[in-house]
Design a protein around this motif. Sequence first.
Motif, mmCIF file in Angstrom:
data_model
loop_
_atom_site.group_PDB
_atom_site.id
_atom_site.type_symbol
_atom_site.label_atom_id
_atom_site.label_comp_id
_atom_site.label_asym_id
_atom_site.label_seq_id
_atom_site.Cartn_x
_atom_site.Cartn_y
_atom_site.Cartn_z
ATOM 1 N N GLN A 101 -8.185 2.966 2.423
ATOM 2 C CA GLN A 101 -8.417 2.599 3.813
ATOM 3 C C GLN A 101 -9.902 2.483 4.118
ATOM 4 O O GLN A 101 -10.720 3.252 3.620
ATOM 5 C CB GLN A 101 -7.809 3.637 4.742
ATOM 6 C CG GLN A 101 -6.312 3.578 4.816
ATOM 7 C CD GLN A 101 -5.763 4.497 5.891
ATOM 8 O OE1 GLN A 101 -6.398 5.453 6.280
ATOM 9 N NE2 GLN A 101 -4.569 4.192 6.352
ATOM 10 N N GLY A 104 -12.634 4.134 10.043
ATOM 11 C CA GLY A 104 -12.736 3.648 11.405
ATOM 12 C C GLY A 104 -11.818 2.495 11.741
ATOM 13 O O GLY A 104 -12.030 1.796 12.724
ATOM 14 N N THR A 105 -10.792 2.260 10.922
ATOM 15 C CA THR A 105 -9.856 1.171 11.208
ATOM 16 C C THR A 105 -8.439 1.710 11.243
ATOM 17 O O THR A 105 -8.165 2.828 10.802
ATOM 18 C CB THR A 105 -9.919 0.067 10.125
ATOM 19 O OG1 THR A 105 -9.466 0.607 8.883
ATOM 20 C CG2 THR A 105 -11.314 -0.483 9.964
ATOM 21 N N ASP A 106 -7.536 0.913 11.783
ATOM 22 C CA ASP A 106 -6.124 1.272 11.830
ATOM 23 C C ASP A 106 -5.413 0.682 10.630
ATOM 24 O O ASP A 106 -4.994 -0.468 10.658
ATOM 25 C CB ASP A 106 -5.471 0.756 13.113
ATOM 26 C CG ASP A 106 -6.042 1.395 14.358
ATOM 27 O OD1 ASP A 106 -6.515 2.541 14.264
ATOM 28 O OD2 ASP A 106 -6.015 0.745 15.419
ATOM 29 N N ASN A 107 -5.331 1.435 9.554
ATOM 30 C CA ASN A 107 -4.605 1.048 8.345
ATOM 31 C C ASN A 107 -5.158 -0.183 7.638
ATOM 32 O O ASN A 107 -4.479 -0.773 6.814
ATOM 33 C CB ASN A 107 -3.115 0.852 8.639
ATOM 34 C CG ASN A 107 -2.473 2.126 9.124
ATOM 35 O OD1 ASN A 107 -2.848 3.216 8.700
ATOM 36 N ND2 ASN A 107 -1.522 2.010 10.018
ATOM 37 N N SER A 108 -6.358 -0.607 7.960
ATOM 38 C CA SER A 108 -6.975 -1.721 7.251
ATOM 39 C C SER A 108 -7.507 -1.196 5.920
ATOM 40 O O SER A 108 -8.079 -0.113 5.857
ATOM 41 C CB SER A 108 -8.120 -2.299 8.091
ATOM 42 O OG SER A 108 -8.746 -3.346 7.419
ATOM 43 N N THR A 109 -7.282 -1.957 4.855
ATOM 44 C CA THR A 109 -7.726 -1.509 3.536
ATOM 45 C C THR A 109 -8.751 -2.482 2.956
ATOM 46 O O THR A 109 -8.876 -3.617 3.400
ATOM 47 C CB THR A 109 -6.538 -1.390 2.558
ATOM 48 O OG1 THR A 109 -5.926 -2.660 2.410
ATOM 49 C CG2 THR A 109 -5.521 -0.363 3.038
#
Length: 134
Positions: free
Chosen positions: A79, A82-87
């Motif tokens: 991941q 600081g993101t929502d489930n962004s990889t």
Amino acid sequence: PPQPVSACPVQHETPKTSSEIPDGCPVKHSGQPQQPVQYNVYSQPIDPNNQAPIGIANQLPSPQQKEHLSAKREPSSIQKGGTDNSTWTYPSPQQFYNALARKNKLGDTTEDEIETVVALHNNMNEGTWEKLLE
């Protein structure tokens, strides 16, 4: 026929609140924080979206390259902070080769070895990430 514009279409008044600044507005309004430019260890400005040098055509073959390399990138399970489930997305063999060439780190590495090097790189990162999550 279109009517001539009688005034500048950009609003120059300072907005009273941040809610008055439209989303996606291309004009830098005062009061909006600006992202500082970040640099890599080679003093090149980097793109915050992919952490690669800005303006580098990193999917094109290097001048010294003799063989075609894939431009296909693989998704990571790691991941981004600081993101929502962004990889993250791993570099393609072409990007990896170009990065080595740009940093003068190719040594005696040949194009036919790069896919294996990239696979090892990606596997090592995934394994390390799994250990961190334990």
